[in-house]
Write an enzyme that holds these catalytic residues in place. Structure first.
Site, PDB file in Angstrom:
ATOM      1  N   GLU A 170       6.698 -15.017 -10.845  1.00 49.54           N
ATOM      2  CA  GLU A 170       6.044 -14.247  -9.779  1.00 49.54           C
ATOM      3  C   GLU A 170       4.862 -13.480 -10.362  1.00 49.54           C
ATOM      4  O   GLU A 170       4.776 -13.254 -11.574  1.00 49.54           O
ATOM      5  CB  GLU A 170       7.060 -13.304  -9.139  1.00 49.54           C
ATOM      6  CG  GLU A 170       8.242 -14.052  -8.544  1.00 49.54           C
ATOM      7  CD  GLU A 170       9.396 -13.136  -8.160  1.00 49.54           C
ATOM      8  OE1 GLU A 170      10.285 -13.598  -7.427  1.00 49.54           O
ATOM      9  OE2 GLU A 170       9.429 -11.968  -8.613  1.00 49.54           O
TER      10      GLU A 170
ATOM     11  N   ASP B 229      -2.391   9.584 -10.201  1.00 44.52           N
ATOM     12  CA  ASP B 229      -2.370   8.574 -11.278  1.00 44.52           C
ATOM     13  C   ASP B 229      -0.958   8.356 -11.789  1.00 44.52           C
ATOM     14  O   ASP B 229      -0.560   7.221 -12.124  1.00 44.52           O
ATOM     15  CB  ASP B 229      -3.273   9.025 -12.413  1.00 44.52           C
ATOM     16  CG  ASP B 229      -4.756   8.976 -12.053  1.00 44.52           C
ATOM     17  OD1 ASP B 229      -5.058   8.318 -11.018  1.00 44.52           O
ATOM     18  OD2 ASP B 229      -5.574   9.537 -12.799  1.00 44.52           O
TER      19      ASP B 229
ATOM     20  N   ARG C  21       9.850 -11.481 -11.439  1.00 49.46           N
ATOM     21  CA  ARG C  21      10.279 -12.519 -12.368  1.00 49.46           C
ATOM     22  C   ARG C  21       9.067 -13.141 -13.064  1.00 49.46           C
ATOM     23  O   ARG C  21       7.920 -12.909 -12.670  1.00 49.46           O
ATOM     24  CB  ARG C  21      11.061 -13.594 -11.615  1.00 49.46           C
ATOM     25  CG  ARG C  21      12.308 -13.054 -10.942  1.00 49.46           C
ATOM     26  CD  ARG C  21      12.878 -14.078  -9.986  1.00 49.46           C
ATOM     27  NE  ARG C  21      14.068 -13.556  -9.287  1.00 49.46           N
ATOM     28  CZ  ARG C  21      14.612 -14.107  -8.218  1.00 49.46           C
ATOM     29  NH1 ARG C  21      14.061 -15.203  -7.701  1.00 49.46           N
ATOM     30  NH2 ARG C  21      15.687 -13.568  -7.662  1.00 49.46           N
TER      31      ARG C  21
ATOM     32  N   ASP D   8       0.860  -1.185   0.000  1.00 50.07           N
ATOM     33  CA  ASP D   8       0.000   0.000   0.000  1.00 50.07           C
ATOM     34  C   ASP D   8       0.899   1.239   0.000  1.00 50.07           C
ATOM     35  O   ASP D   8       1.872   1.338   0.786  1.00 50.07           O
ATOM     36  CB  ASP D   8      -0.914   0.001   1.220  1.00 50.07           C
ATOM     37  CG  ASP D   8      -1.901   1.160   1.201  1.00 50.07           C
ATOM     38  OD1 ASP D   8      -2.933   0.986   0.537  1.00 50.07           O
ATOM     39  OD2 ASP D   8      -1.627   2.183   1.855  1.00 50.07           O
TER      40      ASP D   8
ATOM     41  N   GLU E  76      -4.686   2.162  -4.180  1.00 52.83           N
ATOM     42  CA  GLU E  76      -3.244   2.235  -4.143  1.00 52.83           C
ATOM     43  C   GLU E  76      -2.622   0.943  -3.653  1.00 52.83           C
ATOM     44  O   GLU E  76      -1.441   0.923  -3.295  1.00 52.83           O
ATOM     45  CB  GLU E  76      -2.789   3.411  -3.253  1.00 52.83           C
ATOM     46  CG  GLU E  76      -3.107   3.248  -1.774  1.00 52.83           C
ATOM     47  CD  GLU E  76      -4.519   3.695  -1.397  1.00 52.83           C
ATOM     48  OE1 GLU E  76      -4.765   3.941  -0.236  1.00 52.83           O
ATOM     49  OE2 GLU E  76      -5.389   3.754  -2.303  1.00 52.83           O
TER      50      GLU E  76
ATOM     51  N   HIS F 189      -5.432  14.556  -8.578  1.00 51.04           N
ATOM     52  CA  HIS F 189      -5.543  13.145  -9.000  1.00 51.04           C
ATOM     53  C   HIS F 189      -4.610  12.819 -10.148  1.00 51.04           C
ATOM     54  O   HIS F 189      -4.203  11.651 -10.295  1.00 51.04           O
ATOM     55  CB  HIS F 189      -6.981  12.823  -9.410  1.00 51.04           C
ATOM     56  CG  HIS F 189      -7.912  12.741  -8.250  1.00 51.04           C
ATOM     57  ND1 HIS F 189      -7.970  11.676  -7.378  1.00 51.04           N
ATOM     58  CD2 HIS F 189      -8.839  13.637  -7.762  1.00 51.04           C
ATOM     59  CE1 HIS F 189      -8.870  11.891  -6.441  1.00 51.04           C
ATOM     60  NE2 HIS F 189      -9.424  13.107  -6.654  1.00 51.04           N
TER      61      HIS F 189
END
Length: 989
Positions: A895, A877, A892, A860, A903, A873
């Protein structure tokens, strides 16, 4: 088959043929045996079949029998002449050249048995014997004779290279040595005395080079080497009419009258006469039918009042075969060993197993009902158990009745005491004291059978277990139980070491001392088998009979191996009795005869081999001490005296009696195609079991497999054109004799449209037609080809253009599909996997990474709301997009990184424990090391991270929930840090 009773002196033909190696062993035994059997009378039975009008013998007064070298049997009767085809009699008549009267007064074979000559009063008929024999090819022709107008030919006998004929009061001679065929000729010089004899001749005969003549005044004359010698009452010859002349060896001639047998030494003139037992006065009035025949063992046999008499060792023994109320005319023992008797007014009877097997029935004194058991005691008496009681055949040959008030199913003499054990009324075990006659009962019921072992102990098989009664147990003692009482045993046998084998409840059992009862075989090649009987052939060979087949149990190697004997080997699959003789042959009694296995091949016996009946009773085969075999049936008891002779493989001599096409004799000519119907009449010569013969036939190039039939006639309603060979095989299913093959060539003409000239013309026309059609077709095809090529070129261009348009459209659609797929699974702002795609990826990783483990992190951005509220905003963004790009570069291929919402980001690494946490730290460090720049503004970003590892049976929800709790803790602790779930909860399931 009809069974007829015979009152006889016990007769057994002792055969040494093929057994010379046993001569010394059996010499004394045979001498004692014959002294015994010819001194004691006993009532016996022979198996026989009556041939009468139903069998084709339309005249029931047979007067003579003639067996041809081929084995064919010809019967002369007072009303015709007949040929035996193995099952019935066929009349001889016009088809054989016998026109008008078909009755022969006499018939012989001459010229080394190549010719058949017969006399018919005023003519002599001659036929060449077909080779192979065929009734259709048997054709008689009359011999020309210009010497006498009314010759009255009465009798003919073979002599030298021709025949002598009794014609009225004269003797005629036929010379058969000439190339032009037989013809009447003067008497040979050796028989010159026959031209001037005085007296009325009644019988003519020949013995070697000597011609014999019997005169009405009782004299017998011999003619040889130009000399004549006659014998009469002054020489000791009774004044009777003589016939049946036969060689007696050296210079001796044997003959007989109605009641006397005479041996005449031609060299010395000495005469020896013997009275014939069971003499027939009626036979004395017909000396022309008197027959003396020498049997293969050297004994003599001839007709009598009630049957035949047999001369063995210089003594005559009568064999009573019928009531004697009718004249016995013809007699013959054929080469297969069957005895034939012609009885006036009745027909012809064939007796089976003559000299090999004798039998007893109720009519001869045997107690009524099925014969269940036979056994001999140490005094030589044979005990016979039947439905109607117990009998005893003494060693003197007398059949005695012991009792008739109950049945006796199993009878076994006690080997150590003078008593007999028997199973009575299928329930009780009793013993009879042979001294006192006292009968006592053993307290056991439900008996199926019992046996006595070598020590004298009695083993009892019952419906409720196995029992043993010791040999020294007191009378009335209760037997000892040797098994569970829920086993129903059916039979008992002992092996060579004395241990007990049993059948019961569908299992083969073995009872061993100190070990007890053991199941040897419980699974059989057929389901639901009811075992009935067993026999031990040797220590490793056990045979078990059931109502559904015969099984062989091999014990070689310790593990039993079970095989089912083929149905083709046995007369029936219902096995009732098993026994092993001293030669280790297995005798198998069935419901339709007896099968015998000699270790190599199977033999079959039934009533045509002398048995009194085919349905062998339960356990009713007994091997006697001399290796003869007693067989009990529902019709009586048969004694197979000469097992080697009975089991010899008799040759099968099938013959094609006639072949007809469209009801006309067929001799090999070409048949018209439209009417090629073929009928073949078959027969078997000199084979007593001809009723068992099966014919297999096929027509080469017409029939595929062989067809089997027991009928004597094969009919082909139609035949295809061509050259065919009809192959016929004759098989006796109960004999090891290989199939005997015959063949009949058949020629059937082709129709005109299948002839060569027509086929050649048709071929030429077809070739011309094909050439014209090919030319026309080729021109047409060339024209069509040009048109087709033009059309193809136009269409090809159209298809190429359409294909290019399709390829362009396909490229556009592919790109659109890729974009749609990307939009459905990725976040538009960050380019990472969206929430649904992340969930699916997590679920998949949870199932495929149980060994490597899985580390899941929630990331987060710290104070992201303040950033939005402060800078707008667009800046938020830009931060989200920049962080997403850095995360994509940092992870990788194994993953997973995705935007979870707002967020928050989800990171999944297929590593657990500390290595997984280190990997998460490394990724966070790399993505937050540099600030985010937006429109010349610089923003430093920090993140809070919650980390957990996957647990057993985890779902994506449970794993995210733990990571979320860890993230919450990181924020509570001040943000910009990584907190693992293990730090919150050190222990977990």
């Amino acid at each position: 088959m009809d069974i007829f009773v015979a009152e006889v002196k016990l007769l057994r033909t002792f055969r040494l043929q093929g057994h010379q190696c046993f001569l010394n062993l059996f010499a004394l035994k045979a001498t004692i045996f014959f002294l015994f059997i010819f001194s004691v009378a006993s009532a016996q039975t022979l198996s026989t079949h009556l041939f009468d009008q139903a069998s084709g013998l339309t005249d029931l007064d047979p007067v003579a029998l003639q067996e041809l070298p081929s084995g064919a049997l010809i019967v002369r009767s007072q009303g015709g002449t007949f040929l035996y085809d193995g099952k019935a009699f066929l009349p001889l008549g016009e088809a054989q050249g016998i026109t008008g009267d078909t009755v022969f007064k006499d018939l012989v074979t001459v010229a080394d048995e190549k010719l058949i000559m017969g006399v018919q009063g005023d003519r002599v008929l001659v036929a060449r014997q077909p080779a192979p024999f065929s009734l259709q090819k048997l054709h008689f022709e009359a011999m020309p004779d210009d010497q006498l107008r009314h010759p009255n030919f009465r009798m003919i006998r073979s002599y030298a290279h021709g025949a002598i004929i009794l014609a009225g009061d004269r003797i005629r001679y036929i010379d058969a040595s000439q190339a032009g065929g037989p013809r009447f000729a003067p008497l040979p010089p050796a028989l010159s005395g026959m031209e001037h004899f005085s007296g009325e001749p009644v019988v003519v005969g020949s013995v070697g080079d000597t011609a014999m003549l019997s005169l009405a005044d009782g004299r017998v004359c011999a003619f040889a080497s130009g000399r004549t010698r006659c014998w009469s009452t002054t020489d000791g010859l009774p004044p009777e009419e003589w016939g049946g002349f036969i060689s007696g060896g050296a210079s001796k001639v044997m003959c007989r009258s109605g009641k006397t047998f005479a041996t005449i030494d031609i060299a010395s003139g000495h005469v020896v006469v013997e009275s014939l037992p069971d003499a027939s006065t009626a036979l004395g009035d017909h000396p022309e039918v008197l027959t003396l025949q020498r049997l293969p063992d050297g004994d003599l046999i001839t007709q009598s009042q009630h049957g035949v008499v047999i001369r063995h060792g210089g003594r005559w023994t009568p064999l009573y075969l019928y009531d004697g109320n009718s004249m016995l005319w013809a007699m013959l023992v054929d080469r297969a060993g069957s005895l034939w008797l012609g009885i006036a007014g009745h027909g012809l009877k064939q007796y089976f197993g003559f000299g090999e097997t004798v039998s007893w029935t109720r009519e001869t004194g045997l107690s009524e009902g099925t014969v269940w058991s036979t056994s001999r005691d140490r005094e030589g008496n044979l005990w016979i158990g039947t439905d109607g009681g117990l009998g005893r055949l003494t060693r003197q040959g007398t059949l005695e009745t012991v009792f008739t008030d109950q049945s006796a199913e199993v009878v076994v003499p006690d080997p150590s005491r003078k008593r007999v054990w028997l199973q009575a009324n299928r329930e009780r075990l009793e013993n009879i004291d042979l001294v006192s006659g006292q009968r006592s009962r053993v307290p056991v019921t439900g008996i199926n059978t019992f046996r006595i072992d070598r020590s004298g102990d009695i083993w009892i098989a019952t419906q409720h277990g196995l029992f043993r009664l010791a040999h020294d147990a007191p009378i009335g003692s209760r037997p000892v139980v040797c098994s569970a009482t829920d086993i129903a045993f059916t039979d008992i046998a002992f092996d060579t070491v004395g241990t007990v084998w049993l059948t019961g409840s569908g299992i083969l059992w073995h009872f061993v001392p100190r070990t007890g009862l053991q199941a040897v075989v419980a699974l059989w090649p057929r389901a639901h088998v009811e075992l009935e009987t067993l026999a031990i052939r040797d220590s490793n060979d056990v045979w078990v009979g059931s109502d559904d087949g015969l099984f062989r149990v091999s014990l070689i190697g310790g593990k039993p191996s079970v095989s089912l004997i083929s149905t083709s080997k046995l007369p029936s699959q219902s096995i009732n009795a098993l026994a092993v003789d001293h030669e280790h042959r297995l005798w198998v009694g069935t419901s339709n005869g007896v099968g015998v296995y000699d270790g190599v091949q199977w033999h079959g016996l039934d009533i045509t081999n002398g048995l009194i009946g085919n349905d062998v009773a339960q356990d009713a085969i007994y091997v006697d001490g001399d290796d003869s075999v007693w067989i009990g049936t529902s019709r009586g008891l048969s004694h197979v005296q000469d097992t080697a002779s009975v089991l010899r493989v008799r040759p099968i001599v099938p013959v094609v009696l006639s072949v007809s096409a469209n009801k006309m004799p067929y001799e090999g000519e070409v048949l018209r195609n439209g009417s090629a119907a073929l009928t073949i009449q078959l027969g078997v010569n000199a084979y007593p079991s001809s009723t068992r013969i099966v014919y297999r036939y096929r027509l080469d190039h017409a029939d595929a497999p062989f067809t089997e039939t027991m009928q004597d006639t094969i009919v082909f309603p139609s035949l295809p054109p061509g050259v065919h060979n009809l192959r016929i095989e004759a098989i006796d299913p109960l004999s090891p004799h290989p199939p005997v093959e015959m063949s009949v060539p058949v020629f059937v003409a082709y129709p005109w449209w299948q002839r060569r000239w027509f086929l050649a013309l048709a071929v030429c026309l077809m070739v011309l037609t094909v050439w014209l059609l090919v030319r026309l077709r080729t021109a047409y095809l060339l024209r069509q080809q040009r048109q087709l090529n033009n059309a193809i070129n136009d269409r090809t261009r159209e298809l190429e253009a359409a294909n290019q348009a399709l390829e362009s459209a396909h490229a556009v659609l592919t790109e659109q599909s890729r974009q749609l797929t990307l939009q459905a699974t990725h976040d538009e702002l960050t380019g990472l996997l969206n929430r649904s795609a992340v969930q699916a990826a997590l679920m998949k990783m949870l199932t495929v990474t149980p060994e490597t483990g899985l580390t899941i992190a929630l990331i987060d951005i710290d104070h992201f709301k303040r950033l939005n509220d402060t800078h707008g905003h667009l800046v938020g963004d830009a931060v989200l997009a920049a962080l997403g790009k850095r995360l994509r570069s940092a992870v990788r291929s194994t993953e997973i990184i995705g935007r979870y919402g707002g967020e928050e980001y989800v990171l999944a690494i297929p590593i657990d424990d500390s290595l997984g946490v280190q990997r998460v730290r490394s990724i966070i460090t790399s993505v937050t090391a540099d600030p985010v720049t937006y429109r010349k503004s610089v923003f430093w970003i920090t993140v809070s991270t919650g980390v957990t590892t996957a647990w057993t049976n985890d779902t994506w929800e449970s794993a995210i929930e733990r990571a979320d709790r860890s993230l919450y803790a990181a924020k509570q602790q001040g943000r910009n840090r990584l907190v693992t779930f293990d730090e919150l909860a050190p222990t977990h399931p």
